[in-house]
Design a protein around this motif. Sequence first.
Motif, PDB file in Angstrom:
ATOM      1  N   ILE A   1      43.353   8.637  24.481  1.00  0.00           N
ATOM      2  CA  ILE A   1      42.062   7.998  24.229  1.00  0.00           C
ATOM      3  C   ILE A   1      41.071   9.069  23.796  1.00  0.00           C
ATOM      4  O   ILE A   1      40.940  10.114  24.447  1.00  0.00           O
ATOM      5  CB  ILE A   1      41.550   7.273  25.493  1.00  0.00           C
ATOM      6  N   ASP A   2      40.383   8.825  22.683  1.00  0.00           N
ATOM      7  CA  ASP A   2      39.420   9.795  22.164  1.00  0.00           C
ATOM      8  C   ASP A   2      38.255   9.975  23.128  1.00  0.00           C
ATOM      9  O   ASP A   2      37.776   9.010  23.741  1.00  0.00           O
ATOM     10  CB  ASP A   2      38.871   9.332  20.810  1.00  0.00           C
ATOM     11  N   ALA A   3      37.790  11.210  23.237  1.00  0.00           N
ATOM     12  CA  ALA A   3      36.645  11.521  24.091  1.00  0.00           C
ATOM     13  C   ALA A   3      35.559  12.211  23.275  1.00  0.00           C
ATOM     14  O   ALA A   3      35.851  12.985  22.357  1.00  0.00           O
ATOM     15  CB  ALA A   3      37.078  12.413  25.252  1.00  0.00           C
ATOM     16  N   TRP A   4      34.312  11.913  23.610  1.00  0.00           N
ATOM     17  CA  TRP A   4      33.150  12.569  23.013  1.00  0.00           C
ATOM     18  C   TRP A   4      32.318  13.173  24.130  1.00  0.00           C
ATOM     19  O   TRP A   4      32.246  12.627  25.238  1.00  0.00           O
ATOM     20  CB  TRP A   4      32.266  11.570  22.253  1.00  0.00           C
ATOM     21  N   LEU A   5      31.663  14.284  23.838  1.00  0.00           N
ATOM     22  CA  LEU A   5      30.751  14.900  24.789  1.00  0.00           C
ATOM     23  C   LEU A   5      29.325  14.832  24.246  1.00  0.00           C
ATOM     24  O   LEU A   5      29.091  15.058  23.057  1.00  0.00           O
ATOM     25  CB  LEU A   5      31.112  16.369  25.038  1.00  0.00           C
ATOM     26  N   PHE A   6      28.385  14.534  25.137  1.00  0.00           N
ATOM     27  CA  PHE A   6      26.966  14.565  24.783  1.00  0.00           C
ATOM     28  C   PHE A   6      26.306  15.631  25.650  1.00  0.00           C
ATOM     29  O   PHE A   6      26.295  15.537  26.879  1.00  0.00           O
ATOM     30  CB  PHE A   6      26.326  13.194  25.002  1.00  0.00           C
ATOM     31  N   ARG A   7      25.772  16.653  24.973  1.00  0.00           N
ATOM     32  CA  ARG A   7      25.149  17.798  25.646  1.00  0.00           C
ATOM     33  C   ARG A   7      23.730  17.946  25.106  1.00  0.00           C
ATOM     34  O   ARG A   7      23.544  18.388  23.982  1.00  0.00           O
ATOM     35  CB  ARG A   7      25.950  19.073  25.385  1.00  0.00           C
ATOM     36  N   GLY A   8      22.736  17.561  25.911  1.00  0.00           N
ATOM     37  CA  GLY A   8      21.367  17.588  25.413  1.00  0.00           C
ATOM     38  C   GLY A   8      21.237  16.636  24.236  1.00  0.00           C
ATOM     39  O   GLY A   8      21.554  15.459  24.333  1.00  0.00           O
ATOM     40  N   HIS A   9      20.832  17.163  23.078  1.00  0.00           N
ATOM     41  CA  HIS A   9      20.738  16.345  21.871  1.00  0.00           C
ATOM     42  C   HIS A   9      22.005  16.449  21.015  1.00  0.00           C
ATOM     43  O   HIS A   9      22.069  15.880  19.926  1.00  0.00           O
ATOM     44  CB  HIS A   9      19.524  16.768  21.033  1.00  0.00           C
ATOM     45  N   GLU A  10      23.017  17.169  21.505  1.00  0.00           N
ATOM     46  CA  GLU A  10      24.225  17.421  20.718  1.00  0.00           C
ATOM     47  C   GLU A  10      25.326  16.417  21.053  1.00  0.00           C
ATOM     48  O   GLU A  10      25.581  16.106  22.214  1.00  0.00           O
ATOM     49  CB  GLU A  10      24.724  18.843  20.994  1.00  0.00           C
ATOM     50  N   TRP A  11      25.996  15.933  20.015  1.00  0.00           N
ATOM     51  CA  TRP A  11      27.148  15.041  20.138  1.00  0.00           C
ATOM     52  C   TRP A  11      28.366  15.804  19.629  1.00  0.00           C
ATOM     53  O   TRP A  11      28.400  16.226  18.475  1.00  0.00           O
ATOM     54  CB  TRP A  11      26.892  13.776  19.320  1.00  0.00           C
TER      55      TRP A  11
END
Length: 309
Positions: free
Chosen positions: A139-149
């Motif tokens: 399953i694909d995962a995304w990270l959100f760090r502050g304003h960064e995707w």
Amino acid sequence: MSALLLGVTVLFLHFSEGARACMTLQTRPGHSNRPDPAAHIKLVVSDMDGTLLTPQKQVTHHTLNAITALRHAGVPVCLVSSRPASGIEMYLEALKLDTPYGALNGGSIFNPDRSLRSQLTLPTDIVQEALGLLQGHNIDAWLFRGHEWVITNAASPYVEPESRAIKQTPNIVPSFKTMLAGVGKITASSSNYDAITQQEAEIGALLKGRACVAQSAPFYLDITPLNANKGYALHQLADFYGIAPHEVACLGDMNNDLPMFKAAGMAIAMGQATQTVKDQAHFVTAANTAEGWSKAVTEYILPRAAKAD
């Protein structure tokens, strides 16, 4: 007809009296055994996708009118979403909102001037564990760090529509290895809805007491810091205005809205919401395809706003 306002489509819809009558029939009490809804409402906290917005990510004329009516009644409207800040900010001017808002499921709270008010992040060991579990199920995962995707798979079927929806381009990296710190949200995405539901249960059980795990859409699973949920956001937003949580009305449609349903004095589920969400609501309004948001404001919130001090 439709009008494009600052990159946000505002859809003007006109309904016959018959259509309005059908909309009324779709609005009904929820099935919750919780206490009666609050008699006085001083703040509205709303989800965006599936709630305030149509399936086409539009804001209707009736919704704009409802927000104006709330403003005239002295009731602010605050948005809380699983979206990153940019995905919320793109709508604020069109909605004429100058209120604080919560991004990343409420883990990041922003002031009306868009400065960061508070932020919660996931411990790196939980990020590693969650990513390992998702990778094991392809399953694909995304990270959100502050304003960064941040993503690793640009070919994921949901990357392009998400990029359009939040007006943001992801940072594509070969590995998340150096990106584990400062993560406000992990999003799992898959066109296999059953797999997302299954992972909500499995990862939720494994991370119980350490992180918040909830679906924000049939194809998205969000993993956020333990206290980074919409209930936390509702408390933060109520505190901004100096009012009690039981004086807040909230609207939502997915399981990640349940923490704010529990915290609010009035909880309203959209007509297309999951049954779990409907069961925890005081009221169920029409779907987001049938002016459910504006109808909920007119029928349930404004009459109580008029009674507020």
